[in-house]
Structures are given as structure tokens and as C-alpha cells.
Motif scaffolding. Structure first.
Motif, PDB file in Angstrom:
ATOM      1  N   CYS A  19       0.812  -1.224   0.000  1.00 62.16           N
ATOM      2  CA  CYS A  19       0.000   0.000   0.000  1.00 62.16           C
ATOM      3  C   CYS A  19       0.847   1.276   0.000  1.00 62.16           C
ATOM      4  O   CYS A  19       1.831   1.396   0.722  1.00 62.16           O
ATOM      5  N   CYS A  21      -0.845   4.309   0.372  1.00 54.92           N
ATOM      6  CA  CYS A  21      -1.727   5.363   0.889  1.00 54.92           C
ATOM      7  C   CYS A  21      -0.946   6.235   1.875  1.00 54.92           C
ATOM      8  O   CYS A  21       0.109   5.850   2.385  1.00 54.92           O
ATOM      9  N   CYS A  24      -0.157   4.601   5.289  1.00 54.88           N
ATOM     10  CA  CYS A  24       0.902   3.589   5.283  1.00 54.88           C
ATOM     11  C   CYS A  24       2.269   4.242   5.097  1.00 54.88           C
ATOM     12  O   CYS A  24       3.249   3.854   5.738  1.00 54.88           O
ATOM     13  N   HIS A 247      -5.203   0.899   8.391  1.00 53.09           N
ATOM     14  CA  HIS A 247      -4.933   2.173   7.700  1.00 53.09           C
ATOM     15  C   HIS A 247      -6.232   2.824   7.246  1.00 53.09           C
ATOM     16  O   HIS A 247      -6.320   4.035   7.144  1.00 53.09           O
TER      17      HIS A 247
HETATM   18 ZN   LIG Z   1      -2.375   1.973   3.297  1.00 51.74          ZN
END
Ligand SMILES: [Zn+2]
Ligand SMILES: [Zn+2]
Ligand SMILES: [Zn+2]
Length: 276
Positions: A19, A21, A24, A247
């Protein structure tokens, strides 16, 4: 009584390996308590709650001593809570010299997976001692009375949360992962339990989002705490711990600690041990 949190993330772990994002990336940058592995906790030294794909990491890096574990209680058959493949390691030639079997308790789906590990169906392999955990039926093991309760989670399988009582220590833990708000029959059982709760470990997967139907967010966990306190099953000393984070809940450790403190709760992290 002691609880040690070895894995405090939801199924994808945090940061999730693939990930990118914001949450993260920030967890990777900050490290420390923001690095969370998948769900596992230990009561004292001998009673394990859940069996995730991070068993190896918890044993070899975090120091979980499987030699001392006699009982494993599995909440449900999602891979972040039950990674059956690792049970295969109990067998020769992977494990030498373990003197005792591991007693595993869990819902029906967990039993079906353990069946597949036994060489012949119906074989009595003393290394895998499985007993079905039936909702609301107390199981007595060693010094413990463990009562499985129904969770509000995956509707396609039976999912459990556990009341774990140490008789000798006169202490009780309510361990609630994964679940939304308590189903009525579970809530009724808890509030009529003849002993006060000393520690309540509440789901907080959804973080800043409200849920209550499959997991809890922060608001849902606060509401369940309130319900339990109002019902008189807690004392002024009861500890509330938020645990099981994603997350997708979008709250990193330090901010959640501040939010939780205002509500009289603690926040778990990998390696947190609480004696009470
Ligand atoms: Zn993430
Ligand atoms: Zn989970
Ligand atoms: Zn789950």
C-alpha cells in the motif's frame, strides 16, 4: 493477570506491504508503534488468542514463547486470526521434542481446517487437540474459565469473542476482536456475568469511521464502553484497551492515544504488556 499484545493490526497489517496510501507511508516514515502486525494476544504465558500469519515474527523477533503455550483460542476463520498452515509445523520433521499437544478451541470452520491437517480423517493426532468452542458454553482449562460469545462480524461463519477468567487470580478479561457492537444475547451474557471485568479489549478497526456492524470505530468502541459501565459490570479500575487497527481507520498511534485518553482508554501497540 497479564495480557501481551503481539499483533495489533487488522488483516492487511499496517503498513500493508503493497500500500502507498498516506497512512501507510506515514507509518513507514514514523516506524515504532505505528508498525503493526496481525492479530494475536497472550494471556499470562500459556493462553494464546488467535493464530495469525505473523506467528513466526511474534516468536522469533517479539519473544512469544510457544513452548509455554498450552491453549489456543481462535476467534474466527479469517486468515489474520487463523493461519492453519502454521499448525502443520507441530509435526515431525518440523518440530522435534515438543512434549505436549496444543489444545485448540474455536468455531466450526476452524475445526474443519484442523481436520485437514490430520493425516487420516478421524485420526487421533495428539499434537492437534481441537475442541469446538460453542457460544455461551464455558470451557475450563487449567486455571481458566473461558466463555465464547457471539461476535457481530462475518455473517457467513460463526465468529466469537472471549471472556477469559483466571480463577486463581480472580481476574477477568473481555477480548473483543473482530466484532461490531455486541449482539443482544452477548451483551446480556456479559452484564449478567457473576464477576466484574478487569480489562476490556475493544475493536477499533474503523478508526475515525463509525461502523458497529462488522467492526468498531472509535465512536463505536466508546459507546460499548459506556454501555458496559452503565450496566454495572465494570469498576472504577477496569482497564479499556483499543486494539486491531487498519490504515482505513486513518488514525496513527499518537493521535489515537490522545483521543483515547480523554475517554479513559489505552491504545495497544505490538509488544504492549499490561499487568493488572
Ligand atoms: Zn495503506
Ligand atoms: Zn481481524
Ligand atoms: Zn475478521
Amino acid at each position: 493477570m497479564k495480557i501481551t499484545y503481539y499483533g495489533t493490526a487488522a488483516g492487511e497489517g499496517w503498513p500493508c506491504i503493497f500500500c502507498e496510501c498516506e497512512l501507510c507511508r506515514e507509518a513507514r516514515r514514523l516506524g515504532g508503534k505505528n508498525i503493526r502486525t496481525r492479530s494475536q494476544s497472550l494471556i499470562n504465558n500459556d493462553l494464546l488468542l488467535d493464530f495469525p500469519p505473523d506467528n513466526m515474527l511474534h516468536a522469533n523477533i517479539y519473544g512469544l514463547d510457544f513452548k509455554k503455550v498450552d491453549y489456543l483460542f481462535v476467534t474466527h476463520d479469517h486468515s489474520d486470526h487463523f493461519f492453519a498452515t502454521d499448525l502443520e509445523l507441530l509435526r515431525e520433521p518440523y518440530t522435534h521434542g515438543r512434549k505436549k499437544g496444543l489444545k485448540v478451541y474455536g468455531p466450526e470452520n476452524v475445526g474443519k481446517k484442523i481436520e485437514l491437517l490430520v493425516p487420516e480423517p478421524g485420526d487421533n493426532d495428539p499434537r492437534f487437540i481441537y475442541e469446538r468452542a460453542v457460544p455461551f458454553k464455558t470451557i475450563c482449562v487449567g486455571d481458566y474459565e473461558v466463555t465464547p460469545l457471539l461476535a457481530r462480524h462475518d455473517r457467513n461463519q460463526e465468529c466469537l469473542i472471549y471472556l477469559v477468567r483466571s480463577v486463581k487470580e480472580d481476574k477477568t478479561v473481555l477480548y473483543c476482536h473482530d466484532t461490531g457492537s455486541f449482539p443482544q444475547e452477548t451483551f446480556d451474557f456479559i452484564v449478567n456475568y457473576p464477576h466484574k471485568l478487569n480489562l476490556v479489549s475493544l475493536d477499533c478497526t474503523q478508526g475515525e469511521q463509525k461502523d458497529g456492524d462488522y467492526h468498531m470505530g472509535f465512536v463505536d468502541a466508546c459507546a460499548e464502553k459506556e454501555r458496559l459501565c452503565q450496566a454495572g459490570i465494570c469498576t472504577a479500575d477496569t482497564l479499556f484497551v483499543l486494539n486491531h487497527f487498519s490504515h482505513n481507520g486513518r488514525i496513527l498511534h499518537d493521535r489515537l492515544v490522545e483521543m483515547a485518553k480523554e475517554k479513559g482508554m489505552l491504545v495497544s501497540y505490538d509488544g504492549l504488556a499490561i499487568e493488572f
